[in-house]
Design an enzyme around this catalytic site. Sequence first.
Site, PDB file in Angstrom:
ATOM      1  N   GLU A 130      -0.606  -9.356  -0.598  1.00  0.00           N
ATOM      2  CA  GLU A 130      -2.025  -9.662  -0.362  1.00  0.00           C
ATOM      3  C   GLU A 130      -2.782  -9.815  -1.691  1.00  0.00           C
ATOM      4  O   GLU A 130      -3.611 -10.701  -1.841  1.00  0.00           O
ATOM      5  CB  GLU A 130      -2.664  -8.561   0.491  1.00  0.00           C
ATOM      6  CG  GLU A 130      -2.110  -8.543   1.905  1.00  0.00           C
ATOM      7  CD  GLU A 130      -2.718  -7.438   2.733  1.00  0.00           C
ATOM      8  OE1 GLU A 130      -2.464  -6.264   2.437  1.00  0.00           O
ATOM      9  OE2 GLU A 130      -3.469  -7.754   3.668  1.00  0.00           O
ATOM     10  N   ALA A 168       0.854  -1.185   0.000  1.00  0.00           N
ATOM     11  CA  ALA A 168       0.000   0.000   0.000  1.00  0.00           C
ATOM     12  C   ALA A 168       0.889   1.235   0.000  1.00  0.00           C
ATOM     13  O   ALA A 168       2.009   1.206   0.518  1.00  0.00           O
ATOM     14  CB  ALA A 168      -0.878  -0.011   1.244  1.00  0.00           C
ATOM     15  N   GLY A 172       0.654  -5.082   0.899  1.00  0.00           N
ATOM     16  CA  GLY A 172      -0.552  -5.179   0.067  1.00  0.00           C
ATOM     17  C   GLY A 172      -0.277  -5.849  -1.269  1.00  0.00           C
ATOM     18  O   GLY A 172      -1.176  -6.459  -1.857  1.00  0.00           O
TER      19      GLY A 172
END
Length: 267
Positions: free
Chosen positions: A121, A73, A118
């Site tokens: 992910e 992120a 992220g």
Amino acid sequence: MFLIKMSKEWKYILYERDENVATITLNRPKALNALNTALLAELRAALEEAEADVEVRAIVITGAGEKAFCAGADIVELLEKSSIEASEWSRWVQAITTDMEKMRKPIIAKINGFCLGGGLEFAMACDFRIASEKAIFGQPEINLAIIPGSGGTQRLTRLIGKTKAMEMLMCGEHINAEEAFRLTLVNKVVPPDKLDGEVNELIKKLLSKSPVTLGIIKDAVNRGIEMNLEHALYYEAECFGSALATEDAREGLKAFLEKRKYEFKGK
Ligand code: DAK
């Protein structure tokens, strides 16, 4: 020779449709393809476009540049969010990864470099992860005193087990591609110059199967893993019924008995 059909102009991603394959490239190489909200919105729209396009039968997600699949992120953006904004953003981002698992088409993460936070992910929400030997993995959120918010604590544990997931999440250290393979976090690791070829081989295999049946398998696995065994097996039986009712299943079974190559229509 494949024709490259550019779909739309995006700012933070590249979207290419090459016959039956849509490739989505996270395209912020100067920030190691970090996920800001604008990029995520485009990624979501591109995934929707690929899912809606009947010609597309496999989706590849990768990162622009030599260095990163995605470094996570966008830390600059994270710092700017209030608690309420963070919760809303959280639900919105989680919906993207959840939708990736609900999509019927196989999604392949082509991991060319850093695959962190992220980024990992999102890779874990894909159905396959093919990595370059140079790829580096990790959930380093703990080093920022935050936690993964898009399935990292959950999908990582399901993929590699609690012992190693706890270590990766709590120590926040990087692991190399070989270790990621050993932990079954990735399907395959290849030299960087073989990455495209390896992904293309996988796509070739997937395109030779019935797309409708691949979708049923994806659904059975992703839903079933959340159920207890009794319910999951019941659901598998329902999925088996759906698969057997397809024209492709008739064709596959008949082709075997007639000793000929099948011709699937995706119906
Ligand atoms: N965000 C923004 N910019 C980033 C970035 C990131 N995650 N990662 C790298 N960059 C930027 C760097 O700031 C640098 O920018 P300039 O200084 O050139 O302007 C540029 O990319 C190149 O990075 P480095 O100079 O640091 O390159 P190095 O080769 O030295 O190091 C590195 C590469 C990947 C080891 C290092 O950049 C790094 O450690 N990056 C941060 C990795 C990280 O901590 N990632 C986790 C971020 S937190 C949620 C959903 C998801 C998440 C949370 C919640 N919800 C739905 C609630 C996920 C959270 C995260 O992913």
